[in-house]
Structure formats: structure tokens, C-alpha cells
Write a protein that holds these residues in place. Structure first.
Motif, PDB file in Angstrom:
ATOM      1  N   ILE A   1       0.836  -1.223   0.011  1.00 10.27           N
ATOM      2  CA  ILE A   1       0.030  -0.069  -0.023  1.00 10.27           C
ATOM      3  C   ILE A   1       0.750   1.265   0.041  1.00 10.27           C
ATOM      4  O   ILE A   1       0.679   2.285  -0.775  1.00 10.27           O
ATOM      5  N   ASP A   2       1.775   1.163   0.738  1.00 12.14           N
ATOM      6  CA  ASP A   2       3.062   2.384   0.743  1.00 12.14           C
ATOM      7  C   ASP A   2       3.290   2.789  -0.465  1.00 12.14           C
ATOM      8  O   ASP A   2       3.375   4.000  -0.763  1.00 12.14           O
ATOM      9  N   ASP A   3       3.655   1.909  -1.418  1.00 11.40           N
ATOM     10  CA  ASP A   3       4.200   2.071  -2.714  1.00 11.40           C
ATOM     11  C   ASP A   3       3.193   2.552  -3.369  1.00 11.40           C
ATOM     12  O   ASP A   3       3.603   3.573  -4.213  1.00 11.40           O
ATOM     13  N   VAL A   4       1.895   2.291  -3.583  1.00  8.31           N
ATOM     14  CA  VAL A   4       0.830   2.763  -4.311  1.00  8.31           C
ATOM     15  C   VAL A   4       0.539   4.226  -3.906  1.00  8.31           C
ATOM     16  O   VAL A   4       0.450   4.980  -4.636  1.00  8.31           O
ATOM     17  N   ARG A   5       0.780   4.409  -2.515  1.00  7.13           N
ATOM     18  CA  ARG A   5       0.450   5.918  -2.053  1.00  7.13           C
ATOM     19  C   ARG A   5       1.533   6.840  -2.480  1.00  7.13           C
ATOM     20  O   ARG A   5       0.997   7.934  -2.963  1.00  7.13           O
ATOM     21  N   THR A   6       2.665   6.225  -2.346  1.00 12.47           N
ATOM     22  CA  THR A   6       3.796   6.977  -3.067  1.00 12.47           C
ATOM     23  C   THR A   6       3.624   7.396  -4.806  1.00 12.47           C
ATOM     24  O   THR A   6       3.873   8.651  -4.733  1.00 12.47           O
ATOM     25  N   GLU A   7       3.478   6.378  -5.215  1.00 12.57           N
ATOM     26  CA  GLU A   7       3.170   6.633  -6.595  1.00 12.57           C
ATOM     27  C   GLU A   7       2.222   7.580  -7.013  1.00 12.57           C
ATOM     28  O   GLU A   7       2.172   8.606  -7.931  1.00 12.57           O
ATOM     29  N   LEU A   8       0.804   7.630  -6.151  1.00  9.05           N
ATOM     30  CA  LEU A   8      -0.156   8.467  -6.244  1.00  9.05           C
ATOM     31  C   LEU A   8       0.205   9.815  -5.995  1.00  9.05           C
ATOM     32  O   LEU A   8      -0.134  11.006  -6.441  1.00  9.05           O
ATOM     33  N   ASP A   9       0.779  10.191  -4.807  1.00  5.44           N
ATOM     34  CA  ASP A   9       1.375  11.421  -4.387  1.00  5.44           C
ATOM     35  C   ASP A   9       2.335  12.019  -5.378  1.00  5.44           C
ATOM     36  O   ASP A   9       2.292  12.968  -5.748  1.00  5.44           O
ATOM     37  N   ASP A  10       3.166  10.953  -5.974  1.00  6.17           N
ATOM     38  CA  ASP A  10       4.146  11.662  -6.969  1.00  6.17           C
ATOM     39  C   ASP A  10       3.461  12.186  -8.244  1.00  6.17           C
ATOM     40  O   ASP A  10       3.848  13.336  -8.731  1.00  6.17           O
ATOM     41  N   SER A  11       2.445  11.474  -8.590  1.00  5.79           N
ATOM     42  CA  SER A  11       1.551  12.009  -9.702  1.00  5.79           C
ATOM     43  C   SER A  11       0.844  12.827  -9.615  1.00  5.79           C
ATOM     44  O   SER A  11       0.535  13.945 -10.705  1.00  5.79           O
ATOM     45  N   TRP A  12       0.624  13.434  -8.260  1.00  7.50           N
ATOM     46  CA  TRP A  12      -0.215  14.632  -8.144  1.00  7.50           C
ATOM     47  C   TRP A  12       0.617  15.674  -8.147  1.00  7.50           C
ATOM     48  O   TRP A  12       0.173  17.008  -8.328  1.00  7.50           O
ATOM     49  N   ASP A  13       2.038  15.835  -7.755  1.00  7.14           N
ATOM     50  CA  ASP A  13       3.067  17.072  -7.827  1.00  7.14           C
ATOM     51  C   ASP A  13       3.218  17.388  -9.322  1.00  7.14           C
ATOM     52  O   ASP A  13       2.938  16.834 -10.417  1.00  7.14           O
TER      53      ASP A  13
END
Length: 59
Positions: free
Chosen positions: A47-59
Motif C-alpha cells: 500500500i505504501d508504494d501505491v500511495r507514493t506513486e499516487l502522491d508523486d503523480s499529483w505533484d
């Protein structure tokens, strides 16, 4: 060879023949299980990897 021996031999042959498909099915199931276990870690990201990817895509 007596009749008794012939029947015992035939019974042993039939038993061996009946066990062959069972062993084949067990081998196939075992193989599929190993393949599924090998694929599972690749298919599920933590889950942490997915959250990181989502956070990166919003930046």
C-alpha cells in the motif's frame, strides 16, 4: 501361474494404472500453486508504494 496369481497381477496393474492420473493431477495442481505464489508478490504492491506513486503523480 495359477488363477490366483493372475488375478493378483491384474489387480496390481489396474491399481497402478488408476494411480497414474491421480499423480498427474497432483503434479499439475502443485505446479499451478507454485506459479501462483511466484506471481503473487509481483501482482500486489504494498500500500505504501501505491500511495507514493499516487502522491508523486499529483505533484
Amino acid at each position: 501361474m495359477g488363477i490366483k496369481d493372475q488375478f493378483q497381477d491384474k489387480a496390481e496393474q489396474l491399481k497402478a494404472k488408476a494411480q497414474q492420473p491421480q499423480q498427474g493431477a497432483k503434479d499439475e495442481a502443485s505446479s499451478r500453486s507454485r506459479q501462483a505464489k511466484a506471481k503473487k508478490p509481483q501482482a500486489q504492491k504494498p500500500i505504501d508504494d501505491v500511495r507514493t506513486e499516487l502522491d508523486d503523480s499529483w505533484d
